[in-house]
Scaffold this motif. Sequence first.
Motif, PDB file in Angstrom:
ATOM      1  N   ILE A   1      38.545  27.255  37.928  1.00  0.00           N
ATOM      2  CA  ILE A   1      37.653  28.341  38.148  1.00  0.00           C
ATOM      3  C   ILE A   1      37.040  28.903  36.885  1.00  0.00           C
ATOM      4  O   ILE A   1      37.708  28.822  35.797  1.00  0.00           O
ATOM      5  N   SER A   2      35.766  28.897  36.874  1.00  0.00           N
ATOM      6  CA  SER A   2      35.040  29.520  35.542  1.00  0.00           C
ATOM      7  C   SER A   2      34.908  30.976  35.417  1.00  0.00           C
ATOM      8  O   SER A   2      34.770  31.776  36.607  1.00  0.00           O
ATOM      9  N   ALA A   3      35.699  31.458  34.501  1.00  0.00           N
ATOM     10  CA  ALA A   3      35.680  32.943  34.297  1.00  0.00           C
ATOM     11  C   ALA A   3      34.329  33.276  33.509  1.00  0.00           C
ATOM     12  O   ALA A   3      33.902  32.643  32.334  1.00  0.00           O
ATOM     13  N   PRO A   4      33.792  34.257  33.814  1.00  0.00           N
ATOM     14  CA  PRO A   4      32.201  34.669  33.283  1.00  0.00           C
ATOM     15  C   PRO A   4      32.610  35.399  31.957  1.00  0.00           C
ATOM     16  O   PRO A   4      33.587  36.074  31.714  1.00  0.00           O
ATOM     17  N   GLN A   5      31.378  35.140  31.103  1.00  0.00           N
ATOM     18  CA  GLN A   5      31.524  35.766  29.827  1.00  0.00           C
ATOM     19  C   GLN A   5      30.269  36.723  29.631  1.00  0.00           C
ATOM     20  O   GLN A   5      29.164  36.067  30.165  1.00  0.00           O
TER      21      GLN A   5
ATOM     22  N   TYR B   1      28.628  31.451  33.026  1.00  0.00           N
ATOM     23  CA  TYR B   1      29.949  30.899  33.590  1.00  0.00           C
ATOM     24  C   TYR B   1      30.072  29.595  32.908  1.00  0.00           C
ATOM     25  O   TYR B   1      29.115  28.734  33.635  1.00  0.00           O
TER      26      TYR B   1
ATOM     27  N   PHE C   1      25.740  37.229  32.834  1.00  0.00           N
ATOM     28  CA  PHE C   1      27.114  36.588  32.941  1.00  0.00           C
ATOM     29  C   PHE C   1      26.809  35.070  32.550  1.00  0.00           C
ATOM     30  O   PHE C   1      25.821  34.437  33.301  1.00  0.00           O
TER      31      PHE C   1
ATOM     32  N   ARG D   1      33.946  24.644  34.406  1.00  0.00           N
ATOM     33  CA  ARG D   1      35.307  24.349  34.238  1.00  0.00           C
ATOM     34  C   ARG D   1      35.814  23.599  35.402  1.00  0.00           C
ATOM     35  O   ARG D   1      35.590  23.790  36.369  1.00  0.00           O
TER      36      ARG D   1
ATOM     37  N   PRO E   1      38.077  37.205  38.373  1.00  0.00           N
ATOM     38  CA  PRO E   1      37.931  35.813  38.704  1.00  0.00           C
ATOM     39  C   PRO E   1      39.063  34.942  39.153  1.00  0.00           C
ATOM     40  O   PRO E   1      38.883  34.135  39.994  1.00  0.00           O
ATOM     41  N   THR E   2      40.222  35.408  38.717  1.00  0.00           N
ATOM     42  CA  THR E   2      41.395  34.566  39.337  1.00  0.00           C
ATOM     43  C   THR E   2      42.016  35.350  40.332  1.00  0.00           C
ATOM     44  O   THR E   2      43.261  34.666  40.872  1.00  0.00           O
TER      45      THR E   2
END
Length: 397
Positions: free
Chosen positions: A368-372, A389, A387, A392, A336-337
């Motif tokens: 940036i939204s990091a997926p869970q 998101y 996922f 953010r 994601p980053t």
Amino acid sequence: MAEAQISRYGSWKSPITSDLIVSGTIGLGQIAIDGEDVYWVETRPQEKGRYVVVKLSTDGRTLDATPHPFNARTRVHEYGGGSFTVSHGAIYFSNFADQRLYCVDGAGGPQAITPEAEMRYADGVIDRVRDRMICVREDHSEPGREAVNSIVGIPLSGSGAQVTLAGGADFYSSPRLNPEGSRLAWLQWSHPNMPWDGTELWVADVQGDGSVTNPVRVAGGVDESIFQPEWSPTGELNFISDRSGWWNLYRWREGGIEALCPMEAEFGLPQWGFGMSAYAFESKDRIVCAYLEQGFSKLAVLDKTTGELEKIESPYTSIEGVRAAPGKAVFIAASPTETASIVRFDLDNRQFEVLRRSSELTIDPGYISAPQAVEFPTEGGLTAHAFFYPPRNRDCA
């Protein structure tokens, strides 16, 4: 930093725009290793999407191995992929404009090795014993009927007839020669299946004159998907199958099939295009592989003698296109980053080195939204996966 502005979801302004991303981004694809050199495909929006084979030499220099205006892209199965192969420094590739195969070797320009015809080619391997390429051919020479797929042998000299080695099924992929050049493996499937539904893995003997005999179906069928057959350096045939409900690694030897590392994870991928690779042999006993677990890619090294799978800590959550040579592996990786990049992994010191980034843009991770990974119950007592998101934006709340 200013206090976050409270506003409705969907109204937050982001500095990440489509123009920003497109203006500074290239595509990265198919990787090949030839000796100490590494090759990959770059898709360049600034050149109207031209596919370029790029070479990284041992001295660290990168150069375009396929010159303008050549476009190393195939249209077989329309999705393409597997558009080039390299052997002893010579690059063989499909050119998008005319779909002919070309060879570029040394300082000279690309030379066609197939005639002008309504044919397309993909997923080739070089048969040095017989000085030919073995690849998938798609025949469009009869208007009004469906294209005919087959596996053919093509003389590297550019002269001589193409020889059909396998035909009769609707689709083919992954022709692979064993190290001695005495056996050929391939995948085939037919309507209405897609390759992730059901495929067949076949093996045949290759005679001195290049013909194939004694074809045998090793694995697969209408409800078993086989992915990426590869021969080990010692001539053992390995492949990925979903026969257990998960795409796992197997090997075929002495007429039997043995699971190498059974686990609830996906080592295979939906075969949308040619040339996909989730694992590669670093040596006769070690496989570098990428697998999906809970939706995220993991990197690992499998010892075939002990069955031990050593998981490698990595900053990446997406890994594909794995290739390997003694002491190293090269693949496409992202997170994601971290922008998608060609990455080299040193197996001795466990270090990652970025060889080429798809973008040099630097984006503040605060946007940036990091997926869970999440799961939830669905009908029939099954579990669905997704996922999430979380919104953010460092400027908003």
